[in-house]
Motif scaffolding. Structure first.
Motif, PDB file in Angstrom:
ATOM      1  N   ARG A 117     -14.472   2.051  -5.551  1.00  0.00           N
ATOM      2  CA  ARG A 117     -13.361   1.486  -5.625  1.00  0.00           C
ATOM      3  C   ARG A 117     -13.238   0.131  -6.431  1.00  0.00           C
ATOM      4  O   ARG A 117     -13.648  -1.144  -5.767  1.00  0.00           O
ATOM      5  CB  ARG A 117     -11.991   1.288  -4.820  1.00  0.00           C
ATOM      6  CG  ARG A 117     -10.701   1.351  -5.245  1.00  0.00           C
ATOM      7  CD  ARG A 117      -9.587   1.488  -3.867  1.00  0.00           C
ATOM      8  NE  ARG A 117      -8.643   1.142  -4.570  1.00  0.00           N
ATOM      9  CZ  ARG A 117      -7.580   1.340  -4.225  1.00  0.00           C
ATOM     10  NH1 ARG A 117      -7.337   2.018  -3.474  1.00  0.00           N
ATOM     11  NH2 ARG A 117      -5.978   0.397  -4.691  1.00  0.00           N
ATOM     12  N   ARG A 118     -12.218  -0.465  -7.241  1.00  0.00           N
ATOM     13  CA  ARG A 118     -12.060  -1.363  -8.061  1.00  0.00           C
ATOM     14  C   ARG A 118     -10.647  -1.979  -8.612  1.00  0.00           C
ATOM     15  O   ARG A 118     -11.046  -3.178  -9.656  1.00  0.00           O
ATOM     16  CB  ARG A 118     -12.930  -1.331  -9.502  1.00  0.00           C
ATOM     17  CG  ARG A 118     -12.479  -0.109 -10.645  1.00  0.00           C
ATOM     18  CD  ARG A 118     -12.877   0.282 -11.875  1.00  0.00           C
ATOM     19  NE  ARG A 118     -11.297   1.484 -12.529  1.00  0.00           N
ATOM     20  CZ  ARG A 118     -12.480   1.927 -13.755  1.00  0.00           C
ATOM     21  NH1 ARG A 118     -12.874   1.656 -14.565  1.00  0.00           N
ATOM     22  NH2 ARG A 118     -11.228   2.384 -14.182  1.00  0.00           N
ATOM     23  N   VAL A 151     -14.332  -0.061  -1.505  1.00  0.00           N
ATOM     24  CA  VAL A 151     -14.538  -1.209  -2.255  1.00  0.00           C
ATOM     25  C   VAL A 151     -15.152  -0.895  -2.879  1.00  0.00           C
ATOM     26  O   VAL A 151     -16.408  -1.306  -2.303  1.00  0.00           O
ATOM     27  CB  VAL A 151     -13.682  -2.558  -1.501  1.00  0.00           C
ATOM     28  CG1 VAL A 151     -14.047  -3.248  -2.495  1.00  0.00           C
ATOM     29  CG2 VAL A 151     -12.118  -2.334  -1.133  1.00  0.00           C
ATOM     30  N   HIS A 152     -15.424  -1.064  -4.168  1.00  0.00           N
ATOM     31  CA  HIS A 152     -17.169  -2.112  -5.097  1.00  0.00           C
ATOM     32  C   HIS A 152     -17.851  -2.877  -4.018  1.00  0.00           C
ATOM     33  O   HIS A 152     -16.801  -3.524  -4.032  1.00  0.00           O
ATOM     34  CB  HIS A 152     -16.552  -1.005  -6.873  1.00  0.00           C
ATOM     35  CG  HIS A 152     -17.946  -1.361  -7.063  1.00  0.00           C
ATOM     36  ND1 HIS A 152     -18.854  -2.542  -7.469  1.00  0.00           N
ATOM     37  CD2 HIS A 152     -18.061  -0.580  -8.085  1.00  0.00           C
ATOM     38  CE1 HIS A 152     -19.731  -2.175  -7.606  1.00  0.00           C
ATOM     39  NE2 HIS A 152     -19.230  -1.381  -9.152  1.00  0.00           N
ATOM     40  N   ALA A 257      -8.125   3.717 -10.286  1.00  0.00           N
ATOM     41  CA  ALA A 257      -8.729   2.786  -9.112  1.00  0.00           C
ATOM     42  C   ALA A 257     -10.590   3.127  -9.362  1.00  0.00           C
ATOM     43  O   ALA A 257     -11.379   2.010  -8.453  1.00  0.00           O
ATOM     44  CB  ALA A 257      -8.236   3.084  -7.560  1.00  0.00           C
ATOM     45  N   THR A 258     -10.660   3.902  -9.273  1.00  0.00           N
ATOM     46  CA  THR A 258     -12.226   3.899  -9.489  1.00  0.00           C
ATOM     47  C   THR A 258     -13.158   4.096 -11.362  1.00  0.00           C
ATOM     48  O   THR A 258     -12.154   5.299 -11.831  1.00  0.00           O
ATOM     49  CB  THR A 258     -12.871   5.103  -8.706  1.00  0.00           C
ATOM     50  OG1 THR A 258     -13.269   6.442  -9.607  1.00  0.00           O
ATOM     51  CG2 THR A 258     -12.668   4.824  -7.407  1.00  0.00           C
ATOM     52  N   GLN A 403     -10.123  10.082  -5.979  1.00  0.00           N
ATOM     53  CA  GLN A 403      -9.177   8.965  -5.738  1.00  0.00           C
ATOM     54  C   GLN A 403      -9.625   7.612  -4.712  1.00  0.00           C
ATOM     55  O   GLN A 403      -9.793   6.561  -4.856  1.00  0.00           O
ATOM     56  CB  GLN A 403      -9.300   7.892  -7.234  1.00  0.00           C
ATOM     57  CG  GLN A 403      -7.861   8.486  -7.454  1.00  0.00           C
ATOM     58  CD  GLN A 403      -7.320   7.309  -9.042  1.00  0.00           C
ATOM     59  OE1 GLN A 403      -7.933   7.017  -9.261  1.00  0.00           O
ATOM     60  NE2 GLN A 403      -6.397   7.571  -8.978  1.00  0.00           N
ATOM     61  N   PHE A 404      -8.523   8.580  -3.813  1.00  0.00           N
ATOM     62  CA  PHE A 404      -8.459   7.064  -2.463  1.00  0.00           C
ATOM     63  C   PHE A 404      -8.272   7.483  -1.533  1.00  0.00           C
ATOM     64  O   PHE A 404      -7.725   8.582  -0.400  1.00  0.00           O
ATOM     65  CB  PHE A 404      -6.956   6.956  -3.083  1.00  0.00           C
ATOM     66  CG  PHE A 404      -6.552   6.520  -4.257  1.00  0.00           C
ATOM     67  CD1 PHE A 404      -6.090   5.162  -4.340  1.00  0.00           C
ATOM     68  CD2 PHE A 404      -5.620   7.759  -5.092  1.00  0.00           C
ATOM     69  CE1 PHE A 404      -5.190   4.615  -5.321  1.00  0.00           C
ATOM     70  CE2 PHE A 404      -4.469   6.682  -6.060  1.00  0.00           C
ATOM     71  CZ  PHE A 404      -5.170   4.994  -6.540  1.00  0.00           C
ATOM     72  N   LEU A 405     -10.432   7.355  -1.627  1.00  0.00           N
ATOM     73  CA  LEU A 405     -10.780   8.072  -0.358  1.00  0.00           C
ATOM     74  C   LEU A 405     -10.142   7.693   1.411  1.00  0.00           C
ATOM     75  O   LEU A 405      -9.365   6.735   1.458  1.00  0.00           O
ATOM     76  CB  LEU A 405     -11.723   7.780  -0.378  1.00  0.00           C
ATOM     77  CG  LEU A 405     -12.922   8.434  -1.774  1.00  0.00           C
ATOM     78  CD1 LEU A 405     -14.027   8.156  -1.024  1.00  0.00           C
ATOM     79  CD2 LEU A 405     -12.928  10.040  -1.250  1.00  0.00           C
TER      80      LEU A 405
END
Length: 428
Positions: A117-118, A151-152, A257-258, A403-405
């Motif tokens: 996630r960026r 989060v990345h 998000a990613t 995209q929102f694990l």
């Protein structure tokens, strides 16, 4: 009198809690997984307390994060990721079925990896002797984000230095908000505080930017957000690349998000487009600063509409030489009306979480044959697409992108058409 019962979790509720039937009435249990069998205490007020997990669901797993149950994110870490993807796929399918669509194609699905996630939106709060930075617990205070499996790593590594610099700022008298986007050029920070930054605060933030290679740090007032942002420190160019095209997003700009989900959503949209020549007009609504606009410009001529002035200005400035025309327009207050779609070969829209009911009504009454809808909310998708179903459209393709694990959020790309030729090739 309270009673003790044994029951099995039947399904997930809309908010991700486990659904159980007690005396044929629903009750919801946080962190429960369908297939769990539990011993429960049921109070006179129907409050349910878990006494024991008698047998776990095959889909139950141990949470990967020590903050699970405290932090306000990742509320579904007790469920295996493949099962969550299947559930989210079901949410989108059921939304379309409830909208009235009886024949649906096979649903494609993809799930992003952890630690990718960026884009993160955090809160911070002064406490005695320290500053905490993280997410709000459910209906509570800020939980310090000491670890995160979403989060990345490049963003997670900034949190400790950020705690240090924020705690030193005179403008941070209580709490505030922090948004970080990991653009192609590096992390971009937007800080929001109640008090204005002092000159010494600006010096400290500039030094922080230099030390940690942050191209840009911006600030806005938490009390007067309508006043917009100001750039406090800039060490270098800020850009996000869509292929060979580089755009300069505004502070706090919307970013998928990613990187994996950005690519998956864009590819799903491109796959959903009808056959186009390079002059065919694609009307894009809620364009942002170009996540979908730039890729679609390789297929046709994009007429992009967006209500956020800074975002559409960034797209206009960066899209010189592309087949892109931009228009600043608040589509909530001034939606495109049916006749404005007369020349559109296809309409693509990516509305906010609340959906685009008013705009969709005008689209449904237009003559456009093909529509691609990017949704981040199955409930809004159901409501909006019901208008298309009544207007004679059918679902041609569906893609679900998780995209929102470990959350209840479900992203989808759905294409609708009235073309009998295209529908004849649909795989059900």
């Amino acid at each position: 009198m309270p009673s003790i019962v044994e029951a099995e979790i039947r399904a997930f509720g809309a908010n991700g809690d486990g659904l159980v039937l007690i005396d044929d009435k629903p009750a919801y249990i946080p962190y429960a997984v369908p297939g769990d069998r539990m011993r429960l205490r049921v109070g006179d007020d129907r409050h349910v307390e878990v006494l024991d997990l008698l047998s776990p669901s095959p889909e139950r797993v141990s949470p990967v994060c020590a903050l699970f149950g405290q932090c306000g994110g990742c509320s579904m870490q007790t469920t295996a990721l493949p099962a969550l993807l299947e559930w989210k796929t079901g949410l989108v399918r059921h939304a379309l079925e409830r909208a009235g669509f009886r024949t649906l194609p096979r649903v494609a699905s993809v799930q992003v990896p952890p630690e990718t996630r960026r884009r993160i939106d955090l809160a911070f709060q002064r406490q005695p002797g320290r500053l905490v930075l993280g997410l709000h617990r459910r209906h509570g205070d800020v939980v310090d984000m000491t670890e995160c499996h979403v989060v990345h790593p490049a963003l997670l590594a900034l949190l400790d230095p950020l705690r240090h610099v924020l705690s030193s700022l005179g403008a941070v008298t209580g709490g505030g908000d922090l948004q970080i986007n990991l653009y192609s050029s590096g992390p971009d920070i937007l800080l929001s505080t109640d008090s204005a930054l002092a000159p010494t605060d600006r010096v400290k933030l500039a030094a922080f930017g230099r030390d940690h290679r942050i191209p840009r740090i911006s600030w806005k007032s938490k009390r007067r957000p309508e006043q917009g942002f100001e750039i406090v420190a800039q060490q270098g160019p800020v850009f996000h690349a869509f292929g060979a095209v580089k755009l300069c997003p505004p502070p706090g700009g919307f970013l998928q998000a990613t990187e994996q989900s950005e690519n998956a959503i864009a590819q799903s949209v491109l796959n959903a487009l009808p056959s186009l020549n390079r002059r065919d007009p694609i009307i894009e609504l809620f364009a942002g600063f170009g996540t979908l606009t730039v890729p679609m410009a390789q297929k046709g001529r994009v007429l992009a509409y967006e209500g956020h002035f800074e975002a559409i200005s960034a797209l206009k400035s960066g899209a010189v030489g592309q087949r892109i025309e931009t228009t600043h327009r608040d589509l909530t207050r001034q939606p495109l009306i049916a006749k404005e779609f007369a020349k559109a070969r296809v309409v693509v829209l990516d509305p906010p979480h609340a959906g685009a009911l008013i705009q969709m009504d005008h689209i449904a009454r237009s003559a456009v044959e093909d529509i691609v809808y990017v949704s981040c909310n199955p409930q809004a998708l159901q409501r909006d697409s019901a208008l298309l179903q009544k207007a004679g459209y059918e679902v041609l393709s569906v893609s679900v992108i998780d995209q929102f694990l470990w959350s209840t959020e479900a992203e989808a790309v759905v294409s609708f058409t009235k073309s009998k030729k295209r529908l004849s090739r649909r795989q059900t």
